[in-house]
Design a protein around this motif. Structure first.
Motif, short mmCIF file in Angstrom:
data_model
loop_
_atom_site.label_atom_id
_atom_site.label_comp_id
_atom_site.label_asym_id
_atom_site.label_seq_id
_atom_site.Cartn_x
_atom_site.Cartn_y
_atom_site.Cartn_z
N ARG A 1 2.60 -13.63 5.92
CA ARG A 1 2.35 -12.57 4.94
C ARG A 1 1.63 -13.13 3.72
NH1 ARG A 1 7.36 -8.94 3.27
NH2 ARG A 1 7.12 -8.32 5.43
N TYR A 2 2.07 -14.31 3.26
CA TYR A 2 1.41 -14.93 2.11
C TYR A 2 -0.01 -15.35 2.44
CZ TYR A 2 6.00 -15.05 -0.16
OH TYR A 2 7.20 -14.71 -0.71
N LYS A 3 -0.23 -15.86 3.65
CA LYS A 3 -1.58 -16.25 4.05
C LYS A 3 -2.50 -15.03 4.08
CE LYS A 3 -0.29 -20.29 6.82
NZ LYS A 3 -0.19 -20.86 8.20
N THR A 4 -1.97 -13.93 4.57
CA THR A 4 -2.75 -12.69 4.61
C THR A 4 -3.10 -12.24 3.20
OG1 THR A 4 -1.66 -11.99 6.65
CG2 THR A 4 -2.74 -10.28 5.37
N MET A 5 -2.14 -12.38 2.28
CA MET A 5 -2.38 -11.98 0.89
C MET A 5 -3.47 -12.84 0.25
SD MET A 5 -1.99 -10.28 -1.84
CE MET A 5 -0.64 -9.20 -1.36
N VAL A 6 -3.44 -14.14 0.50
CA VAL A 6 -4.46 -15.04 -0.06
C VAL A 6 -5.85 -14.66 0.46
CG1 VAL A 6 -5.30 -17.42 -0.09
CG2 VAL A 6 -2.87 -16.96 -0.47
N LYS A 7 -5.93 -14.36 1.75
CA LYS A 7 -7.20 -13.93 2.33
C LYS A 7 -7.68 -12.62 1.70
CE LYS A 7 -6.63 -16.08 6.88
NZ LYS A 7 -6.46 -15.82 8.34
N ARG A 8 -6.73 -11.71 1.47
CA ARG A 8 -7.08 -10.41 0.89
C ARG A 8 -7.57 -10.57 -0.54
NH1 ARG A 8 -8.43 -6.47 3.77
NH2 ARG A 8 -6.49 -6.30 4.94
N ILE A 54 -5.64 2.84 5.09
CA ILE A 54 -4.29 2.30 5.30
C ILE A 54 -3.29 3.19 4.56
CG2 ILE A 54 -5.16 -0.05 5.55
CD1 ILE A 54 -4.10 -0.65 2.75
N GLY A 55 -2.06 3.20 4.98
CA GLY A 55 -1.06 4.08 4.39
C GLY A 55 -0.53 3.57 3.05
N GLU A 56 0.20 4.44 2.37
CA GLU A 56 0.78 4.08 1.08
C GLU A 56 1.78 2.94 1.21
OE1 GLU A 56 2.44 7.44 -0.91
OE2 GLU A 56 0.56 8.56 -0.96
N VAL A 59 -0.12 -0.32 1.18
CA VAL A 59 -0.55 -0.66 -0.18
C VAL A 59 0.62 -1.22 -0.96
CG1 VAL A 59 -1.40 0.28 -2.37
CG2 VAL A 59 -2.42 1.05 -0.21
N TYR A 60 1.77 -0.58 -0.82
CA TYR A 60 2.97 -1.04 -1.51
C TYR A 60 3.34 -2.46 -1.09
CZ TYR A 60 7.98 -1.61 -2.37
OH TYR A 60 9.21 -2.11 -2.74
N ASN A 61 3.22 -2.75 0.20
CA ASN A 61 3.57 -4.08 0.70
C ASN A 61 2.67 -5.16 0.13
OD1 ASN A 61 5.81 -3.39 2.24
ND2 ASN A 61 4.59 -2.89 4.04
N TYR A 62 1.39 -4.84 -0.09
CA TYR A 62 0.49 -5.80 -0.74
C TYR A 62 0.97 -6.10 -2.16
CZ TYR A 62 -3.07 -5.84 2.92
OH TYR A 62 -3.75 -6.03 4.10
N GLU A 90 5.55 1.53 -11.25
CA GLU A 90 4.18 2.06 -11.18
C GLU A 90 3.67 2.14 -9.74
OE1 GLU A 90 1.78 3.15 -13.53
OE2 GLU A 90 3.57 3.37 -14.75
N PHE A 91 3.85 1.07 -9.00
CA PHE A 91 3.33 1.03 -7.63
C PHE A 91 4.50 1.14 -6.67
CE2 PHE A 91 0.50 -1.94 -10.12
CZ PHE A 91 -0.49 -0.98 -10.33
N ARG A 92 4.90 2.36 -6.41
CA ARG A 92 6.07 2.59 -5.57
C ARG A 92 5.67 2.88 -4.13
NH1 ARG A 92 9.09 6.94 -9.30
NH2 ARG A 92 6.93 7.57 -9.54
N LYS A 93 6.61 2.65 -3.24
CA LYS A 93 6.37 2.88 -1.83
C LYS A 93 6.28 4.37 -1.54
CE LYS A 93 8.07 1.48 2.71
NZ LYS A 93 9.09 0.68 3.43
N GLY A 94 5.25 4.75 -0.80
CA GLY A 94 5.10 6.15 -0.43
C GLY A 94 6.22 6.58 0.50
N ILE A 95 6.70 7.78 0.32
CA ILE A 95 7.79 8.30 1.13
C ILE A 95 7.25 9.41 2.04
CG2 ILE A 95 10.03 9.47 1.13
CD1 ILE A 95 10.52 8.25 -1.62
N LYS A 96 7.36 9.21 3.34
CA LYS A 96 6.89 10.21 4.28
C LYS A 96 7.97 11.26 4.49
CE LYS A 96 3.56 7.70 7.08
NZ LYS A 96 3.20 7.30 8.47
#
Length: 276
Positions: A1-8, A54-56, A59-62, A90-96
């Motif tokens: 997950r951290y590697k993906t974040m660094v790439k992003r 991509i879903g909310e 985005v929240y997970n990033y 401010e950046f909350r997880k979207g609720i389906k």
């Protein structure tokens, strides 16, 4: 997950030094994340299908991952404070409102797939079925260890702890799971998440399933299926390893909505019969 974040972050290219970590730039980062799209297959591109955002939750997970990285940076003395601390809520997880899951017909169609063993498609198919019959999340399924289970009267039972939350859960291996484990030397199929999602998209298209398949949808399918089969919601909560029953009640709500939909369908057919 951290590697993906660094790439992003590298692809974003606007936060490259510690001094770039400001509240203003986090808002800009959020706006950029909202423009990201789900990777397309070659079939989608050839068909001219428009990319999906991509879903909310993604985005929240990033945000969650970057916040965790910056908290560690504070501890290591790289920065004085985490800018996310000024943006609590401010950046909350979207609720389906609606939980997606597969119907019995779709489950049967997916299980009818038998890709060549040893391929990523076969691993994706088997892992998704494994999750549908255990309710385990992707991370818990990948960490599956048969030595954690005890055989009692021919049944394999385990009281484990979820990796993500540390909450205990109760699991029993059903026959379809045993069958898969035997094929993989008593291990769960291994496949990285990005490849998993790509393969699931192809497999879904092969049997005409329009719902976008992903690992958590298998967990949703397990939950709604258990309720359809009469499992008590309190016990389902323990199977899923939820922190409280409120989390589990969303599945009961989905089932209630399904019942209302069927009543409306019956009412419409009766009206058509009475007014030919």
């Amino acid at each position: 997950r951290y590697k993906t974040m660094v790439k992003r972050l590298g692809k974003y290219g606007r936060m490259t030094s510690w001094r770039d970590l400001t509240v203003e730039n986090l808002y800009k980062w959020d706006s950029w994340l909202q423009t990201l799209t789900v990777p397309q297959t070659n079939a989608d591109m050839q068909a001219g299908k428009a990319p999906e955002r991509i879903g909310e939750a993604a985005v929240y997970n990033y945000h969650r991952t970057l916040r965790a990285m910056l908290s560690r940076a504070v501890k290591m003395g790289k920065i004085d404070a985490n800018p996310y601390d000024k943006l609590r809520g401010e950046f909350r997880k979207g609720i389906k409102e609606n939980v997606e899951y597969l119907t019995e017909a779709e489950i049967a169609a997916f299980e009818s797939l038998h890709p060549m063993q040893g391929t990523q498609a076969a691993a994706a198919r088997d892992l998704f079925v494994f999750q549908m019959y255990t309710g385990l999340s992707y991370s818990d399924a990948q960490a599956f260890d048969i030595s954690d289970y005890k055989e009692v009267d021919g049944k394999w039972i385990n009281t484990g702890t979820r990796i993500k939350t540390g909450v205990p859960y109760v699991n029993q291996l059903l026959p379809p799971v045993i069958e898969i484990l035997q094929r993989y030397g008593w291990q769960a199929p291994k496949i990285i998440n990005s490849d998993y999602n790509k393969c699931l998209k192809i497999l879904a298209a092969a049997v005409g399933i329009e719902t976008r398949l992903h690992s958590h949808l298998a967990r949703h399918t397990f939950a709604t299926r258990m309720l359809r089969m009469g499992v008590k919601i309190e016990n389902l909560s323990k199977m899923l390893g939820h922190t409280n029953i409120t989390q589990t009640q969303k599945y009961a709500k989905v089932m209630a909505q399904s019942v209302h939909h069927d009543f409306e369908m019956v009412a419409k057919k009766l009206e058509e019969q009475n007014n030919p």
